[in-house]
Scaffold this active site. Structure first.
Site, PDB file in Angstrom:
ATOM      1  N   HIS A   1      -0.695  39.882  -1.315  1.00  0.00           N
ATOM      2  CA  HIS A   1      -0.944  38.973  -0.195  1.00  0.00           C
ATOM      3  C   HIS A   1      -2.417  38.628  -0.133  1.00  0.00           C
ATOM      4  CE1 HIS A   1      -1.181  43.139   1.201  1.00  0.00           C
ATOM      5  NE2 HIS A   1      -2.147  42.747   2.028  1.00  0.00           N
TER       6      HIS A   1
ATOM      7  N   ASP B   1      -0.730  37.466  10.688  1.00  0.00           N
ATOM      8  CA  ASP B   1      -0.825  38.923  10.576  1.00  0.00           C
ATOM      9  C   ASP B   1      -0.455  39.557  11.925  1.00  0.00           C
ATOM     10  OD1 ASP B   1      -2.520  40.948   8.440  1.00  0.00           O
ATOM     11  OD2 ASP B   1      -2.104  41.693  10.462  1.00  0.00           O
TER      12      ASP B   1
HETATM   13  P1  AMP Z   1      -3.567  45.192   3.397  1.00  0.00           P
HETATM   14  O1  AMP Z   1      -4.281  46.305   4.109  1.00  0.00           O
HETATM   15  O2  AMP Z   1      -4.463  44.272   2.628  1.00  0.00           O
HETATM   16  O3  AMP Z   1      -2.421  45.711   2.550  1.00  0.00           O
HETATM   17  O4  AMP Z   1      -2.985  44.280   4.545  1.00  0.00           O
HETATM   18  C1  AMP Z   1      -1.696  44.392   5.055  1.00  0.00           C
HETATM   19  C2  AMP Z   1      -1.666  43.531   6.285  1.00  0.00           C
HETATM   20  O5  AMP Z   1      -0.330  43.288   6.630  1.00  0.00           O
HETATM   21  C3  AMP Z   1      -2.346  44.155   7.510  1.00  0.00           C
HETATM   22  O6  AMP Z   1      -3.367  43.293   7.984  1.00  0.00           O
HETATM   23  C4  AMP Z   1      -1.200  44.302   8.506  1.00  0.00           C
HETATM   24  O7  AMP Z   1      -1.611  44.073   9.823  1.00  0.00           O
HETATM   25  C5  AMP Z   1      -0.213  43.257   8.008  1.00  0.00           C
HETATM   26  N1  AMP Z   1       1.177  43.503   8.324  1.00  0.00           N
HETATM   27  C6  AMP Z   1       1.886  44.636   8.049  1.00  0.00           C
HETATM   28  N2  AMP Z   1       3.166  44.484   8.440  1.00  0.00           N
HETATM   29  C7  AMP Z   1       3.268  43.229   8.948  1.00  0.00           C
HETATM   30  C8  AMP Z   1       4.334  42.474   9.504  1.00  0.00           C
HETATM   31  N3  AMP Z   1       5.570  42.999   9.620  1.00  0.00           N
HETATM   32  N4  AMP Z   1       4.084  41.222   9.940  1.00  0.00           N
HETATM   33  C9  AMP Z   1       2.837  40.703   9.832  1.00  0.00           C
HETATM   34  N5  AMP Z   1       1.802  41.350   9.312  1.00  0.00           N
HETATM   35  C10 AMP Z   1       1.999  42.607   8.864  1.00  0.00           C
END
Ligand code: AMP
Ligand code: ZN
Length: 116
Positions: free
Chosen positions: A102, A32
């Site tokens: 995810h 993440d």
């Molecule tokens: P959610 O709030 O469950 O939709 O989680 C989305 C997650 O994706 C968050 O913890 C973000 O930090 C992570 N995230 C968003 N964009 C990226 C990226 N490009 N690479 C890695 N993690 C990401």
């Protein structure tokens, strides 16, 4: 959302950068970008599915594979005995911000309950 504009589709296809932990044909795991625990890995199906709401019966095997991968990640990260948490945020009130299914794999610190 189209695959072209979806961040996780772009990571899965190699167009966008990520620290990849595991790249399979059907599932990818990467760290993440904004970790909320010492170990914070996202386990993501390569195929675009917006959320658990879009899952159909034929996805049962895919979802099972995601859990098996989580077990492997736990062992590889050395947290299988100390513990870990798997979270799938779904929808607005759960705080889902990326609309590509995810699984959060969280470990490396004491967790509290209930979650925020
Ligand atoms: P959610 O709030 O469950 O939709 O989680 C989305 C997650 O994706 C968050 O913890 C973000 O930090 C992570 N995230 C968003 N964009 C990226 C990226 N490009 N690479 C890695 N993690 C990401
Ligand atoms: Zn996507």
């Amino acid at each position: 959302m189209s695959a072209e504009s979806c961040t996780f589709c772009r990571i899965a296809s190699g167009e966008a950068p990520a620290i990849i932990v595991r790249q399979g044909e059907r599932i990818i795991a990467f760290r993440d970008a904004h970790p909320v625990a010492p170990v914070h890995i996202l386990i993501v199906p390569v195929r675009h599915l917006a959320s658990i709401n879009e899952v159909i019966a034929s996805d049962v095997e895919l979802l099972g594979e995601m859990l098996v991968l989580a077990r492997d990640v736990a062992a590889r990260e050395g947290v299988d005995q100390t513990g870990y948490r798997i979270v799938v945020n779904t929808g607005r009130e759960a705080g889902q911000t990326v609309h590509h299914l995810h699984m959060h794999f969280l470990a490396g610190r004491q967790m509290s309950w209930p979650p925020g």
